[in-house]
Design a protein around this motif. Structure first.
Motif, short mmCIF file in Angstrom:
data_model
loop_
_atom_site.label_atom_id
_atom_site.label_comp_id
_atom_site.label_asym_id
_atom_site.label_seq_id
_atom_site.Cartn_x
_atom_site.Cartn_y
_atom_site.Cartn_z
N HIS A 61 0.71 -1.17 0.06
CA HIS A 61 0.02 -0.08 0.03
C HIS A 61 0.95 1.06 -0.05
CE1 HIS A 61 -3.72 -2.13 0.43
NE2 HIS A 61 -3.22 -2.92 1.33
N ASP A 64 2.41 1.85 -3.45
CA ASP A 64 1.37 2.16 -4.34
C ASP A 64 1.30 3.90 -4.18
OD1 ASP A 64 0.52 -0.20 -5.59
OD2 ASP A 64 -1.15 -0.41 -4.05
N ASP A 65 1.38 4.22 -3.06
CA ASP A 65 1.35 5.58 -2.58
C ASP A 65 2.62 6.60 -3.31
OD1 ASP A 65 -0.88 5.52 -1.30
OD2 ASP A 65 -0.10 5.41 0.71
N LEU A 67 4.53 5.28 -5.75
CA LEU A 67 4.31 5.40 -7.30
C LEU A 67 3.43 6.31 -7.77
CD1 LEU A 67 3.83 1.60 -7.91
CD2 LEU A 67 5.80 3.04 -8.16
N SER A 68 2.21 6.63 -6.79
CA SER A 68 1.39 7.83 -7.42
C SER A 68 1.98 9.10 -7.33
CB SER A 68 -0.14 7.56 -6.48
OG SER A 68 0.29 8.07 -5.19
N ASP A 71 3.50 9.45 -10.96
CA ASP A 71 2.39 9.40 -11.91
C ASP A 71 2.78 7.75 -12.34
OD1 ASP A 71 1.28 11.91 -11.71
OD2 ASP A 71 3.07 12.61 -12.85
N SER A 73 1.94 3.50 -11.42
CA SER A 73 0.63 2.81 -10.91
C SER A 73 1.18 1.37 -11.36
CB SER A 73 -0.64 3.06 -11.22
OG SER A 73 -0.96 2.80 -12.56
N ARG A 74 0.43 0.36 -10.80
CA ARG A 74 0.63 -1.06 -11.30
C ARG A 74 0.25 -1.17 -12.79
NH1 ARG A 74 1.07 -4.76 -6.55
NH2 ARG A 74 1.21 -3.55 -4.78
N GLU A 75 -0.46 -0.38 -13.23
CA GLU A 75 -1.00 -0.55 -14.61
C GLU A 75 0.03 0.16 -15.67
OE1 GLU A 75 -3.31 0.88 -12.08
OE2 GLU A 75 -3.97 -1.28 -12.21
#
Length: 187
Positions: A61, A64-65, A67-68, A71, A73-75
């Motif tokens: 988690h 993820d923060d 990475l955001s 800009d 993400s897992r995508e």
């Protein structure tokens, strides 16, 4: 070199080291197979082993923060590990376990052909960048190996244990964003 399907099938049935005896799931990796940015941790933890996906627990988690902030993400980036099975009690993977599993990560890197690899923590940095890597001194520094830009940042679980490292990591994340721009990597 194996293609994606053969690699994943081989990895999921691997018995090359003792970690196969205690795993629930092989944690192969997640993200687009054409990602320009790849993050590599040391190995799955308890939640990852239970769910079969990397970085899904508390450290995930936080990742993820992180990475955001830049800009990602897992995508739009690929996330994997040095070893694909959980070491007991979340200990560092042994050298023999890393040796048994590194062929899978190398195959993933060869298939993905990322422009940037970010090592999450000292174990990944020691294996991929330099056996003498010192995360406390060298985090955020860049090297180029085989045409791929590499750096290391503190592992998210280390940042959960020691929040005083977060400002340095924020700077490292901004440097990763700059390197993405500099290399023309896709988001």
């Amino acid at each position: 070199m194996m293609d994606w399907d053969a690699l994943e099938k081989t990895c999921k049935t691997c018995t090359r080291c003792g970690l196969c005896e205690t795993r629930n799931h092989v944690v192969f990796g997640v993200g687009p197979k054409t990602a320009d940015v790849m993050f590599v941790g040391e190995g799955p933890g308890e939640q990852e082993d239970l769910q079969g996906e990397p970085f899904v627990g508390a450290a995930g988690h936080l990742l993820d923060d992180m990475l955001s902030i830049i800009d990602l993400s897992r995508e739009n980036c690929y996330i994997g590990n040095i070893v694909k099975c959980r070491p007991p009690r979340n200990r560092d993977p042994l050298e023999t376990e890393q040796d048994a599993c590194i062929v899978y990560l190398r195959n993933q890197v060869a298939l993905i052909q990322p422009k940037i690899i970010v090592c999450l923590g000292r174990v990944a940095a020691k294996r991929l960048i330099d056996p003498d890597y010192r995360i406390t001194r060298q985090h955020g520094t860049w090297v180029q190996k085989g045409g791929i830009w590499m750096t290391a940042i503190y592992h998210p679980s280390a940042l959960l244990r020691d929040v005083s490292k977060r400002p340095e990591t924020f700077d490292d994340l901004l440097a990763i964003r700059d390197k993405i721009t500099e290399t023309g990597a896709k988001f």
